[in-house]
Design an enzyme around this catalytic site. Structure first.
Site, short mmCIF file in Angstrom:
data_model
loop_
_atom_site.label_atom_id
_atom_site.label_comp_id
_atom_site.label_asym_id
_atom_site.label_seq_id
_atom_site.Cartn_x
_atom_site.Cartn_y
_atom_site.Cartn_z
N SER A 226 53.79 33.28 40.17
CA SER A 226 54.24 31.39 40.56
C SER A 226 52.57 31.15 41.43
CB SER A 226 54.99 30.74 41.32
OG SER A 226 55.36 31.62 42.70
N ALA B 247 48.25 30.26 37.75
CA ALA B 247 48.50 30.42 36.11
C ALA B 247 49.83 30.72 35.85
CB ALA B 247 47.88 32.84 35.95
N SER C 238 47.22 35.58 45.81
CA SER C 238 45.52 34.70 45.98
C SER C 238 45.87 33.37 45.63
CB SER C 238 45.12 35.78 44.99
OG SER C 238 44.95 37.38 45.25
N GLY D 218 36.07 29.02 48.64
CA GLY D 218 35.20 28.50 47.94
C GLY D 218 35.36 27.51 47.18
N GLY D 219 35.93 27.79 45.86
CA GLY D 219 36.06 26.64 45.17
C GLY D 219 36.78 27.24 43.65
N GLU E 48 26.97 28.37 44.64
CA GLU E 48 27.67 29.54 44.68
C GLU E 48 26.91 30.81 44.49
OE1 GLU E 48 31.76 30.26 44.48
OE2 GLU E 48 32.74 29.73 46.37
N ASP F 228 51.53 44.80 39.99
CA ASP F 228 52.86 44.93 39.45
C ASP F 228 52.84 45.11 37.90
OD1 ASP F 228 53.53 45.35 41.58
OD2 ASP F 228 54.92 43.51 42.18
N HIS G 140 33.78 42.25 47.19
CA HIS G 140 33.54 40.41 47.37
C HIS G 140 32.43 41.19 49.04
CE1 HIS G 140 33.12 36.78 49.62
NE2 HIS G 140 33.44 36.48 48.65
N ARG H 288 27.19 39.02 43.00
CA ARG H 288 28.53 39.66 44.26
C ARG H 288 28.21 41.29 44.31
NH1 ARG H 288 33.65 36.24 44.10
NH2 ARG H 288 32.79 34.76 44.63
N HIS I 168 38.44 42.68 45.87
CA HIS I 168 38.63 41.01 45.84
C HIS I 168 39.06 40.90 44.35
CE1 HIS I 168 38.42 36.86 46.16
NE2 HIS I 168 37.16 36.88 45.83
N ARG J 228 32.93 39.12 37.75
CA ARG J 228 32.93 37.62 37.50
C ARG J 228 32.06 36.76 38.51
NH1 ARG J 228 36.19 34.79 41.25
NH2 ARG J 228 36.96 35.82 42.23
N SER K 78 37.68 32.13 38.62
CA SER K 78 38.81 32.29 38.17
C SER K 78 40.52 32.02 38.37
CB SER K 78 39.19 33.75 39.10
OG SER K 78 39.19 33.44 40.48
N LEU K 79 40.33 30.41 39.03
CA LEU K 79 41.03 29.46 39.28
C LEU K 79 40.75 28.93 38.14
CD1 LEU K 79 40.28 27.86 43.40
CD2 LEU K 79 42.21 29.40 42.27
P1 FAD Z 1 48.19 34.88 41.98
O1 FAD Z 1 47.47 33.68 42.79
O2 FAD Z 1 48.34 36.65 42.75
O3 FAD Z 1 49.62 35.03 41.99
C1 FAD Z 1 50.86 35.81 41.67
C2 FAD Z 1 52.34 35.32 41.61
O4 FAD Z 1 52.69 36.62 40.77
C3 FAD Z 1 52.51 34.97 42.85
O5 FAD Z 1 53.35 34.05 43.06
C4 FAD Z 1 53.44 36.65 42.83
O6 FAD Z 1 54.21 36.41 44.48
C5 FAD Z 1 54.11 36.92 42.18
N1 FAD Z 1 54.41 38.39 41.61
C6 FAD Z 1 53.07 39.74 41.62
N2 FAD Z 1 54.17 40.61 41.01
C7 FAD Z 1 55.98 40.20 40.62
C8 FAD Z 1 56.92 41.14 40.56
N3 FAD Z 1 56.70 42.23 40.58
N4 FAD Z 1 57.92 40.32 40.31
C9 FAD Z 1 57.80 38.46 40.28
N5 FAD Z 1 56.48 38.19 40.79
C10 FAD Z 1 55.58 38.64 40.98
N6 FAD Z 1 39.17 32.46 42.82
C11 FAD Z 1 38.16 31.29 42.51
O7 FAD Z 1 38.39 30.86 41.69
N7 FAD Z 1 37.51 30.91 43.70
C12 FAD Z 1 37.73 31.17 44.71
O8 FAD Z 1 37.43 30.19 45.84
C13 FAD Z 1 38.71 31.92 45.34
N8 FAD Z 1 38.82 32.45 46.56
C14 FAD Z 1 39.28 33.63 46.71
C15 FAD Z 1 40.28 34.24 48.03
C16 FAD Z 1 40.21 35.16 48.36
C17 FAD Z 1 41.17 35.18 49.60
C18 FAD Z 1 41.50 35.77 47.20
C19 FAD Z 1 42.35 36.46 47.71
C20 FAD Z 1 40.97 35.40 46.12
C21 FAD Z 1 39.84 34.41 45.84
N9 FAD Z 1 39.61 33.38 44.59
C22 FAD Z 1 39.33 32.88 44.12
C23 FAD Z 1 40.38 34.52 43.74
C24 FAD Z 1 41.54 33.86 42.50
O9 FAD Z 1 41.93 33.15 43.81
C25 FAD Z 1 42.48 34.58 41.97
O10 FAD Z 1 41.88 35.31 41.23
C26 FAD Z 1 43.36 33.30 41.80
O11 FAD Z 1 44.19 32.96 42.79
C27 FAD Z 1 44.52 34.01 40.30
O12 FAD Z 1 45.67 33.79 40.35
P2 FAD Z 1 47.21 34.26 39.58
O13 FAD Z 1 48.47 33.04 39.63
O14 FAD Z 1 46.96 35.14 38.24
O15 FAD Z 1 47.65 34.96 41.03
C1 SIN Z 2 34.89 33.00 48.18
O1 SIN Z 2 35.04 31.54 48.26
O2 SIN Z 2 33.43 33.10 48.33
C2 SIN Z 2 35.67 33.71 47.16
C3 SIN Z 2 35.02 32.87 45.16
C4 SIN Z 2 35.79 33.62 44.57
O3 SIN Z 2 36.39 34.20 44.64
O4 SIN Z 2 35.67 32.44 43.35
#
Ligand code: FAD
Ligand code: SIN
Length: 541
Positions: free
Chosen positions: A21, A24, A50, A56-57, A120, A217, A238, A284, A345, A380, A385-386
């Site tokens: 959740s 994505a 994550s 950052g945004g 950035e 996972d 990072h 990076r 990261h 990347r 990635s958001l």
């Molecule tokens: P996630 O948001 O990690 O969600 C994964 C979900 O899967 C969670 O709900 C978790 O509980 C669930 N899950 C995992 N395994 C299981 C399982 N076995 N069973 C059930 N549920 C499970 N990207 C940007 O574009 N801009 C930014 O500014 C930026 N800043 C960042 C800062 C930090 C500190 C970090 C860590 C990352 C940052 N990123 C940024 C990267 C970006 O946040 C992530 O790549 C992105 O949010 C990933 O989204 P996701 O939905 O794929 O995964």
């Molecule tokens: C950051 O704010 O430096 C993270 C941005 C990202 O991972 O895309």
């Protein structure tokens, strides 16, 4: 904040499973709700992952002419290993996905009535949209959670950990095996199609910016089910995570360098110009290796990020989360330099998908950090990635909906692993797997980290394989499974890193051979078929 299980929705009445959740998974669920009944499964609480930590945004090209530049910047960062079609889709569909978020209530920062756009690293223009200064992820997740909760056809099971994907007799994904973390009961949940959105795997490293849930996972379970994983060697480090021993991982956003922050070694020297003409705003991987080099040369465990010249009022307003968090750890960033060091990261690689999120297993779709659609290539671009989660979450929903209409008219009530209650929790054997996990994370950091070589990679693969063999078949609890998954993902990263004998993007081999590698411009794909049945083979596309 806590979403409830939908009252009228039992697991036997589900059309689509969304696992995860974050940005994505939530975006996929919203899209799928138009096609049928959706169950979101998530380990821990609803906002864990994550996405909420993104600072950052989100990169978005607001003007027509910038779309082409955004594409160029993304391709340049990916070093020839992006799939151009995927990048084109990202930059073209990104603005509509952001507009939709705004319509659903997302509040992005404005200056003088206009959306504020920051710069950035490796972006040729200022195109990073943010919220709450440095709390963009929290705002996007808040908006998507609210939207998902308003939709009648979306149900939730939080604190439900998915252990494995279930396949039917034709090899199609037909549901998942899930542990209810409160009872320990393992159940199979059938579905017509499954969207995997479990995020990344930063926790395989001793130093990471990722939250504890990032244990890889989804990659491990898809690989176990026979899916192809791709580009696993590309792990983004990072440059600037806070270095204060004993504190939890904390990112110090690249946006600070975008606003003029300067990296200094422990002697106080600004060093980045020695490594790249773009200095602090170089890609990076270059900044991370520059920092690593300085740490080695000065025999220090960190360098410093200096923002003191930006002024206290600006710092507090622009970076409220970073300011408050550092202050909690006794670092007043308005007056003193921030100790920082590179940390794992982001996973550029993952479960291979096409541009519709389809994996190599029919009925299984992937989106977000767990997937490798080819958007990032070898590295990347910041804040992509958001956007990827939003664009490809929506696409995976469309494709899974279409797949279910075509192939899954009858719900599969009997996926292969059989009965609905698979087993009750058993008391696990007394193992010291957490100690082994610490060793794994140190091993990955030292041998499969920022700088790699053949000898180190081979020794890592051997050690991890031994641990995996010991743990196989013993997993009962969420923690057991997470540890096994981290071992699998660690081995996949090390194996792909061994096979790519040259340095490119985020993958750096100190023993790079002079001869041009056969895999230079190719993707490295691994699956149980290629790794276990034909161990020497590399699948290229
Ligand atoms: P996630 O948001 O990690 O969600 C994964 C979900 O899967 C969670 O709900 C978790 O509980 C669930 N899950 C995992 N395994 C299981 C399982 N076995 N069973 C059930 N549920 C499970 N990207 C940007 O574009 N801009 C930014 O500014 C930026 N800043 C960042 C800062 C930090 C500190 C970090 C860590 C990352 C940052 N990123 C940024 C990267 C970006 O946040 C992530 O790549 C992105 O949010 C990933 O989204 P996701 O939905 O794929 O995964
Ligand atoms: C950051 O704010 O430096 C993270 C941005 C990202 O991972 O895309």
């Amino acid at each position: 904040m806590a979403p409830r299980a939908h009252p009228g929705c039992t697991t036997s009445a589900i059309d689509f499973l969304v696992i995860g959740s974050g940005v994505a998974g939530l975006r996929a669920a919203v899209g799928l709700s138009r096609r049928g009944r959706v169950l979101i499964l998530t380990k821990g609480g609803p906002a864990e992952g994550s996405s909420i930590y993104a600072q950052g945004g989100v990169a978005v090209a607001p003007e027509e002419d910038d779309i082409a530049l955004h594409r160029e910047d993304t391709l340049r960062a990916g070093k020839g290993l992006c799939r151009e079609e995927a990048v084109q889709i990202l930059v073209e569909e990104g603005p509509s996905r952001i507009q939709e978020l705004i319509e659903w209530g997302a509040r992005f920062d404005k200056v003088g009535g206009e959306y504020a756009l920051a710069r950035e690293a490796a972006h040729s223009r200022s195109r990073i949209l943010r919220a709450g200064g440095d709390a963009t992820g929290t705002e996007i997740v808040r908006t998507l959670l609210k939207r998902a909760r308003s939709l009648r056809r979306i149900a939730w099971r939080e604190h439900h950990f998915t252990t494995n994907l279930l396949l039917d007799h034709e090899g199609r994904c037909a549901g998942a095996a899930v542990i209810d973390e409160s009872t320990g009961i393992l159940t199979s949940i059938p579905a017509r199609a499954v969207v995997l959105s479990t995020g990344g795997a930063g926790q395989i490293y001793a130093r990471t910016t990722n939250p504890p849930s990032a244990t890889g996972d989804g990659i491990a379970m898809a690989y176990r089910a026979g899916a192809v994983v791709e580009d696993m060697e590309f792990v983004q480090f990072h440059p600037t995570a806070l270095y204060v021993p004993g504190t939890p991982p904390f990112l110090v956003s690249e946006a600070m360098r975008g606003e003029g922050g300067i990296l200094r070694n422990i002697r106080g020297e600004a060093f980045m110009r020695r490594y790249h003409e773009m200095a602090e705003l170089a890609p990076r991987d270059i900044v991370s290796r520059g920092i690593w080099n300085e740490m080695m040369e000065t025999r220090a465990r960190h360098v410093y990020l200096d923002v003191t010249h930006l002024g206290p009022a600006f710092i507090r307003k622009r970076f409220p989360t970073i300011y408050a968090t550092c202050l909690r750890y006794d670092v007043d960033i308005t007056e003193e330099m921030i100790p920082v060091c590179p940390s794992a990261h982001f996973m550029m690689g993952g479960v291979k998908t096409d541009v519709h999120g389809a994996t190599s297993i029919p009925g299984l779709f992937g989106a977000g950090e767990v997937a490798c659609a080819g958007v990032h290539g070898a590295n990347r671009l910041a804040s992509n990635s958001l956007l990827e989660g939003l664009v490809f979450g929506a696409r995976a929903a469309e494709a899974a909906g279409g797949y279910a209409t075509k192939h899954g008219s009858k719900r599969k009530d009997q996926p292969e692993m059989g009965t609905s209650i698979l087993s009750k929790r058993e008391i696990p054997e007394p193992t010291d797997w957490d100690k082994v996990l610490n060793s794994l994370r140190r091993l990955m950091w030292n041998k499969v980290g920022i700088i790699r070589n053949r000898e180190g990679l081979l020794s890592a693969i051997t050690r991890i394989t031994e641990w995996e063999d010991e743990l196989r078949g013993l997993c009962r609890t969420r923690r057991d499974w997470e540890i096994q998954n981290m071992m699998t993902v660690g081995r996949l990263v090390a194996t792909a890193a061994l096979r790519r004998t040259h340095s490119i993007g985020a993958h750096f081999r100190s023993d790079e051979s002079a001869s041009r590698s056969a895999v230079r411009n190719r993707h490295i794909q691994l699956s149980t078929a290629t790794l276990e049945d034909r161990p020497a083979e590399i699948h290229l596309n």
